[in-house]
Design an enzyme around this catalytic site. Structure first.
Site, PDB file in Angstrom:
ATOM      1  N   GLN A   1      58.451  38.046 -40.670  1.00 16.05           N
ATOM      2  CA  GLN A   1      56.502  37.648 -42.084  1.00 16.05           C
ATOM      3  C   GLN A   1      56.373  36.315 -42.607  1.00 16.05           C
ATOM      4  OE1 GLN A   1      56.990  41.760 -44.445  1.00 16.05           O
ATOM      5  NE2 GLN A   1      56.103  42.555 -42.718  1.00 16.05           N
TER       6      GLN A   1
ATOM      7  N   GLU B   1      38.074   5.506 -43.834  1.00 15.54           N
ATOM      8  CA  GLU B   1      36.376   5.716 -43.988  1.00 15.54           C
ATOM      9  C   GLU B   1      36.290   6.522 -45.333  1.00 15.54           C
ATOM     10  OE1 GLU B   1      34.962   7.206 -40.800  1.00 15.54           O
ATOM     11  OE2 GLU B   1      35.892   6.184 -39.336  1.00 15.54           O
TER      12      GLU B   1
ATOM     13  N   THR C   1      38.105   7.343 -49.243  1.00 16.00           N
ATOM     14  CA  THR C   1      39.489   8.384 -49.168  1.00 16.00           C
ATOM     15  C   THR C   1      39.459   9.596 -49.333  1.00 16.00           C
ATOM     16  OG1 THR C   1      39.433   8.023 -51.584  1.00 16.00           O
ATOM     17  CG2 THR C   1      40.876   6.287 -50.012  1.00 16.00           C
TER      18      THR C   1
END
Length: 389
Positions: free
Chosen positions: A280, A364, A366
């Site tokens: 599980q 591009e 942070t």
């Protein structure tokens, strides 16, 4: 001209098939060589991938951002070095020309960029100016009918193979008239341009970056993108914002790959005579991964739609990049956990992806910068709605 749904479905199917059958089996080869071979690069060019986001009138396929992100999620499924080969042509470098270039500049460069003949590099980042271009130290000084550029850029993607640098430089201090940042088209073979050795990075082997120095580089006035010396900051912000939606999509593709690898591993690997997928707590990890991937995919598509309709070209791209790149990092970490000790071994896909996608949260803009854009944008919008006090 727009690409219709049926034609795009064919493009997407061909890209997916090429990635799954030709590239995925060769990922370790690319990593070991720290390079993408010329035959693969030529195949990518033949598929039109160096110019898929360039308008058809300039030689590309003319896909819009809604279609772009569907391809990007496929690119993210394999080695990110492959996407890097053509990413700057379609994205942050090429889009500066598409959105801001003069017709003459487009005619000179976009056809060769779309075909893959020329690799365009986006030369913005410096030691003191990364996510915030306002700190640029590179200077461009007028000298007669020319401009002379001096400065050093770092971490420049595709610099070692570039034929064109899209260079951001300050022409004057910011003032009431504008930011004083212009963007210049600088051929890689221009006198005074020098490219340093390839950077040695944590991951993304085969995706080359390097430092680029500009020492007394002389370019004509026609090299100023759009003929506007104050267009640089807006060009950078527009190109980066669009690129953030693309990078978010790449992150979703990488996360999907980790999920697929982890589900397959959990179904096939036994512990105590039982597949670990029956445990599980393993199922809980897979469930968290699946939820993140599905949420990210929906968010990317929504942000791309808002870009195309121009409903939101600022906050939504940052939301997508922030969530999807952080999500991908979490999914990669869980993927290693599902694999156990095997996931820590070189040559295993989830280990490579774990290293490769760490960069997505940095370039591009942070994650921290995205939070500032989102939070600041919301507050400013509320202030505008409230009116003067």
């Amino acid at each position: 001209m727009e690409v219709g749904a049926e034609d795009f479905a064919d493009i997407l199917a061909a890209t997916r098939d090429f990635i799954r059958t030709e590239l995925v089996p060769r990922e370790q080869e690319f990593a070991d060589a720290d390079a993408i071979d010329e035959a693969t690069r030529a195949a990518l060019a033949d598929m039109g991938l160096f110019g898929y986001a360039i308008p058809q009138q300039w030689g590309g396929l003319g896909l819009d951002l809604r279609q772009d992100v569907e391809l990007a999620m496929e690119f993210g499924y394999t080695s990110l070095a492959v996407r890097s080969q053509f990413g700057t042509n379609n994205g942050i470098a090429g889009q500066v020309l598409v959105d801001f270039g003069t017709d003459e500049q487009k005619l000179q460069w976009l056809g060769r960029i779309a075909s893959g003949e020329v690799i365009a590099s986006f030369a913005l980042t410096e030691d003191g100016a990364g996510s915030n271009p306002a700190g640029l130290a590179t200077r461009a000084v007028r000298d007669g009918d020319d401009w002379v550029i001096d400065g050093t850029k770092r971490f420049i993607t595709n610099a070692p193979s570039a034929g064109l640098f899209v260079v951001f430089a300050r022409t004057r201090p910011a003032d009431a008239a504008g930011t004083g940042i212009a963007v210049f088209l600088v051929p890689a073979d221009a006198p005074g341009v020098s490219v340093g050795p390839k950077d040695v990075k944590m991951g993304q082997e085969g995706a080359w970056t390097a430092e680029v120095a500009f020492r007394g580089v002389r370019v004509p006035d026609s090299a100023v993108v759009g003929g506007d010396v104050d267009a640089g900051y807006r060009a950078a912000m527009t190109s980066l914002a669009r690129g953030r939606v693309h990078i978010a999509a790449v992150a979703v593709g990488s996360a999907q790959r980790v999920l697929d690898e982890s589900v397959a591993y959990a179904a096939a690997t036994t512990q105590g005579g039982r597949p670990i997928g029956e445990f599980q707590l393993v199922q809980a990890m897979l469930a968290e991964m699946q939820t993140g991937v599905m949420a990210g995919r929906a968010l990317v598509r929504d942000a791309a739609d808002k870009w195309v309709t121009e409903e939101d070209r600022r906050i939504a791209p940052s939301v997508a990049k922030l969530y999807c790149t952080e999500m991908a990092g979490t999914v990669a970490d869980l993927g290693v956990q599902v694999h156990g000790g095997t996931g820590y071994m070189r040559g295993v896909a989830v280990e490579r992806i774990y290293r490769d996608i760490r960069l997505l949260r940095l370039y591009e803009g942070t994650s921290e910068i995205q939070k500032l854009i989102i939070g600041g944008g919301l507050v400013r919008a509320a202030a505008r709605a409230a009116g003067p006090r």
